[in-house]
Design a protein around this motif. Structure first.
Motif, PDB file in Angstrom:
ATOM      1  N   LEU A 187       0.827  -1.202   0.000  1.00 56.78           N
ATOM      2  CA  LEU A 187       0.000   0.000   0.000  1.00 56.78           C
ATOM      3  C   LEU A 187       0.865   1.258   0.000  1.00 56.78           C
ATOM      4  CD1 LEU A 187      -2.975   0.969   0.194  1.00 56.78           C
ATOM      5  CD2 LEU A 187      -2.686   0.999   2.672  1.00 56.78           C
ATOM      6  N   PHE A 188       1.892   1.266   0.821  1.00 58.16           N
ATOM      7  CA  PHE A 188       2.787   2.423   0.888  1.00 58.16           C
ATOM      8  C   PHE A 188       3.460   2.664  -0.458  1.00 58.16           C
ATOM      9  CE2 PHE A 188       6.646   4.717   1.990  1.00 58.16           C
ATOM     10  CZ  PHE A 188       6.177   5.663   2.892  1.00 58.16           C
ATOM     11  N   SER A 189       3.832   1.597  -1.153  1.00 57.36           N
ATOM     12  CA  SER A 189       4.472   1.744  -2.457  1.00 57.36           C
ATOM     13  C   SER A 189       3.540   2.405  -3.464  1.00 57.36           C
ATOM     14  CB  SER A 189       4.917   0.371  -2.974  1.00 57.36           C
ATOM     15  OG  SER A 189       5.934  -0.175  -2.164  1.00 57.36           O
ATOM     16  N   ILE A 190       2.272   2.047  -3.428  1.00 55.01           N
ATOM     17  CA  ILE A 190       1.302   2.657  -4.343  1.00 55.01           C
ATOM     18  C   ILE A 190       1.186   4.152  -4.066  1.00 55.01           C
ATOM     19  CG2 ILE A 190      -1.137   2.716  -4.977  1.00 55.01           C
ATOM     20  CD1 ILE A 190      -1.236  -0.279  -4.498  1.00 55.01           C
ATOM     21  N   PHE A 191       1.121   4.528  -2.799  1.00 53.86           N
ATOM     22  CA  PHE A 191       1.001   5.934  -2.450  1.00 53.86           C
ATOM     23  C   PHE A 191       2.227   6.735  -2.905  1.00 53.86           C
ATOM     24  CE2 PHE A 191      -1.829   4.637   1.353  1.00 53.86           C
ATOM     25  CZ  PHE A 191      -2.925   4.553   0.507  1.00 53.86           C
ATOM     26  N   MET A 192       3.405   6.189  -2.713  1.00 52.72           N
ATOM     27  CA  MET A 192       4.615   6.901  -3.107  1.00 52.72           C
ATOM     28  C   MET A 192       4.705   7.047  -4.631  1.00 52.72           C
ATOM     29  SD  MET A 192       6.143   7.879  -0.382  1.00 52.72           S
ATOM     30  CE  MET A 192       4.422   8.174   0.125  1.00 52.72           C
ATOM     31  N   ALA A 193       4.232   6.033  -5.347  1.00 55.79           N
ATOM     32  CA  ALA A 193       4.238   6.116  -6.806  1.00 55.79           C
ATOM     33  C   ALA A 193       3.307   7.220  -7.286  1.00 55.79           C
ATOM     34  CB  ALA A 193       3.830   4.772  -7.414  1.00 55.79           C
ATOM     35  N   GLU A 194       2.192   7.403  -6.591  1.00 58.92           N
ATOM     36  CA  GLU A 194       1.260   8.456  -6.982  1.00 58.92           C
ATOM     37  C   GLU A 194       1.817   9.846  -6.712  1.00 58.92           C
ATOM     38  OE1 GLU A 194      -2.293   7.473  -4.881  1.00 58.92           O
ATOM     39  OE2 GLU A 194      -3.078   6.294  -6.542  1.00 58.92           O
ATOM     40  N   LEU A 195       2.630   9.963  -5.689  1.00 57.22           N
ATOM     41  CA  LEU A 195       3.218  11.270  -5.390  1.00 57.22           C
ATOM     42  C   LEU A 195       4.302  11.660  -6.378  1.00 57.22           C
ATOM     43  CD1 LEU A 195       3.603  11.276  -1.499  1.00 57.22           C
ATOM     44  CD2 LEU A 195       2.270  12.895  -2.861  1.00 57.22           C
ATOM     45  N   THR A 196       5.076  10.697  -6.822  1.00 58.60           N
ATOM     46  CA  THR A 196       6.274  11.003  -7.613  1.00 58.60           C
ATOM     47  C   THR A 196       6.106  10.712  -9.098  1.00 58.60           C
ATOM     48  OG1 THR A 196       7.131   8.787  -7.123  1.00 58.60           O
ATOM     49  CG2 THR A 196       7.770  10.574  -5.652  1.00 58.60           C
ATOM     50  N   ALA A 197       4.944  10.213  -9.520  1.00 60.50           N
ATOM     51  CA  ALA A 197       4.721   9.905 -10.934  1.00 60.50           C
ATOM     52  C   ALA A 197       3.367  10.441 -11.358  1.00 60.50           C
ATOM     53  CB  ALA A 197       4.804   8.387 -11.169  1.00 60.50           C
ATOM     54  N   SER A 198       3.076  10.314 -12.662  1.00 60.42           N
ATOM     55  CA  SER A 198       1.780  10.756 -13.165  1.00 60.42           C
ATOM     56  C   SER A 198       0.692   9.838 -12.637  1.00 60.42           C
ATOM     57  CB  SER A 198       1.781  10.742 -14.696  1.00 60.42           C
ATOM     58  OG  SER A 198       2.073   9.435 -15.165  1.00 60.42           O
ATOM     59  N   PRO A 199      -0.514  10.368 -12.379  1.00 58.55           N
ATOM     60  CA  PRO A 199      -1.581   9.528 -11.820  1.00 58.55           C
ATOM     61  C   PRO A 199      -1.972   8.415 -12.778  1.00 58.55           C
ATOM     62  CG  PRO A 199      -2.437  11.658 -12.547  1.00 58.55           C
ATOM     63  CD  PRO A 199      -0.954  11.748 -12.637  1.00 58.55           C
ATOM     64  N   GLN A 200      -2.120   7.204 -12.236  1.00 57.43           N
ATOM     65  CA  GLN A 200      -2.493   6.036 -13.033  1.00 57.43           C
ATOM     66  C   GLN A 200      -3.768   5.391 -12.507  1.00 57.43           C
ATOM     67  OE1 GLN A 200       0.943   3.504 -12.889  1.00 57.43           O
ATOM     68  NE2 GLN A 200       2.210   4.899 -14.073  1.00 57.43           N
ATOM     69  N   GLY A 201      -4.502   6.099 -11.666  1.00 57.25           N
ATOM     70  CA  GLY A 201      -5.709   5.523 -11.101  1.00 57.25           C
ATOM     71  C   GLY A 201      -5.397   4.675  -9.880  1.00 57.25           C
ATOM     72  N   ARG A 202      -6.436   4.278  -9.190  1.00 55.30           N
ATOM     73  CA  ARG A 202      -6.276   3.526  -7.952  1.00 55.30           C
ATOM     74  C   ARG A 202      -6.933   2.155  -8.044  1.00 55.30           C
ATOM     75  NH1 ARG A 202      -6.105   7.050  -2.466  1.00 55.30           N
ATOM     76  NH2 ARG A 202      -4.248   8.223  -3.006  1.00 55.30           N
ATOM     77  N   SER A 203      -6.851   1.540  -9.206  1.00 61.67           N
ATOM     78  CA  SER A 203      -7.471   0.222  -9.372  1.00 61.67           C
ATOM     79  C   SER A 203      -6.838  -0.816  -8.461  1.00 61.67           C
ATOM     80  CB  SER A 203      -7.366  -0.229 -10.831  1.00 61.67           C
ATOM     81  OG  SER A 203      -6.005  -0.293 -11.246  1.00 61.67           O
ATOM     82  N   ALA A 204      -5.513  -0.692  -8.233  1.00 59.20           N
ATOM     83  CA  ALA A 204      -4.852  -1.668  -7.366  1.00 59.20           C
ATOM     84  C   ALA A 204      -5.373  -1.591  -5.941  1.00 59.20           C
ATOM     85  CB  ALA A 204      -3.341  -1.447  -7.385  1.00 59.20           C
ATOM     86  N   LEU A 205      -5.798  -0.394  -5.514  1.00 52.75           N
ATOM     87  CA  LEU A 205      -6.291  -0.248  -4.149  1.00 52.75           C
ATOM     88  C   LEU A 205      -7.604  -0.983  -3.937  1.00 52.75           C
ATOM     89  CD1 LEU A 205      -5.535   3.524  -3.498  1.00 52.75           C
ATOM     90  CD2 LEU A 205      -4.150   1.540  -2.911  1.00 52.75           C
ATOM     91  N   GLN A 206      -8.389  -1.145  -4.997  1.00 49.69           N
ATOM     92  CA  GLN A 206      -9.668  -1.838  -4.863  1.00 49.69           C
ATOM     93  C   GLN A 206      -9.485  -3.297  -4.462  1.00 49.69           C
ATOM     94  OE1 GLN A 206     -11.758  -1.271  -8.559  1.00 49.69           O
ATOM     95  NE2 GLN A 206     -11.900   0.953  -8.319  1.00 49.69           N
TER      96      GLN A 206
END
Length: 378
Positions: A187-206
């Motif tokens: 989960l933390f990795s997904i959040f950090m990727a969203e901060l430092t990269a272009s938004p790719q949606g949150r499908s993985a969080l579902q």
């Protein structure tokens, strides 16, 4: 000499299901042992002891104790009340039997609705009115036999749970906690990727959030069973409640981090903070994965020095943005986002420290238990 590939695959699958295989073996042994004992004692309805031994057998000793207590209390209440109804309420005709069933069921059904531990009571009470054996030997003698058989099944089930490939609830608890921590790393990795990269949606969080909730529920259920084992003096493991509370606090911290990282940072802020965020990402993920391993094997927790240094570096960079002329041109919400991140990271640091302390307690208690067992063996 290397084993054939198909043998290795079978071994891997068996290893992945070792807990389930142990439970199946305990259930089989408990049912068979209960049958042997009923044959030795020549009980008239010994199959109830066999059924009870199978029902009582659960994934851990604590869960087996809970099932045994509930089964016994429900059976005792149902047998006593059902025996009294069978003895004093006429039930020779279909109409009178129907009235007796209402009298036997309603009070115990209400009790079971209020206290789920007594859910077996209405069934036992009803059986007291219906079985041919109960009518042949009398309701009171039948009630005594029923309690005796259920008690025997409870004893067999708990004994097998204790001594045949025992699965302690605190082991299940640490396994579930390790699963929660490893999922938190993802989960933390997904959040950090969203901060430092272009938004790719949150499908993985579902998919990830339900997995974390499920793992937390398993940990909470195992903690309840572990508490029961401690109250029964079956284990010297530490109180599981602090670990559960800390897991939920860490979960809340990650939710806060997720809210603050719901959108990527603007380019100027991202360029300034990306190095420290990437370092924090790597250090945090490594710490969480190592912590999950420590929980699973009940070993000493990893050192958080790299994580502490990375978080301090990020805090320093975030503070330096206040004096950067380029950053002043960004909208105010960017500063709010960075402030929210800093606050969430600090709360996460504190609660993660508590989780490391809980893990240290588990490892120390296990080390003391191992030392004591070695001394006894010597």
């Amino acid at each position: 000499m290397a084993l054939p590939g198909w043998i290795e695959r079978i071994g891997d699958r068996i290893g992945a299901r070792s807990a389930e295989l142990k439970l199946a073996l305990r259930v089989t042994i408990a049912g068979t042992l209960a049958y042997v004992v009923t044959r030795i004692l020549d009980l008239p309805q010994g199959y109830w002891a066999v059924i009870t031994a199978v029902v009582v057998m659960q994934a851990s000793v604590g869960a087996s104790l809970k099932a045994a207590v509930e089964r016994f209390s429900g059976t005792l209440a149902g047998a006593i009340y059902g025996g009294l109804v069978a003895a004093f309420v006429p039930h020779n005709s279909p109409l009178s039997l129907g009235v007796a069933i209402v009298v036997a069921l309603f009070p115990l059904a209400l009790l079971a609705a209020v206290k789920p531990a007594f859910r077996v009571a209405p069934i036992t009470s009803l059986i007291m009115l219906l079985p041919p054996t109960g009518q042949a030997i009398g309701p009171l003698a039948s009630a005594f036999d029923r309690v005796l058989e259920i008690t025997l099944g409870n004893i067999v089930g708990v004994v097998v749970s204790l001594f045949i490939l025992p699965a302690r609830a605190h082991v299940l608890l640490t396994d579930a906690a390790a699963r929660v921590v490893s999922l938190n790393a993802e989960l933390f990795s997904i959040f950090m990727a969203e901060l430092t990269a272009s938004p790719q949606g949150r499908s993985a969080l579902q998919k990830l959030h339900p997995q974390i909730r499920s793992a937390l529920k398993k940990a909470e259920a195992a903690a309840e069973e572990a508490t029961r084992e401690r109250r029964s003096h079956l284990t010297e493991a530490p109180d599981p409640e602090p670990l559960i509370r800390t897991l939920y606090r860490v979960r809340h911290d990650l939710v806060m981090i997720g809210r603050a990282s719901s959108s990527p940072l603007p380019a100027p802020a991202r360029d300034k903070l990306s190095p420290s965020l990437m370092a924090l990402h790597e250090a945090t993920q490594r710490l969480l994965l190592d912590l999950a391993q420590a929980l699973q094997h009940r070993k000493a927790p990893p050192e958080p020095a790299a994580f502490e240094d990375a978080l301090s570096a990020f805090s320093t960079e975030a503070e330096a943005l206040r004096t950067d002329a380029l950053i002043h041109e960004l909208p105010g919400k960017t500063f709010g986002q960075i402030f929210a991140l800093g606050f969430a990271f600090e709360q996460f640091r504190q609660d993660l420290g508590d989780l490391l302390e809980r893990t240290e307690e588990l490892s120390l208690r296990r080390g003391a238990a191992d030392t004591e067992s070695h001394q006894r063996a010597a």
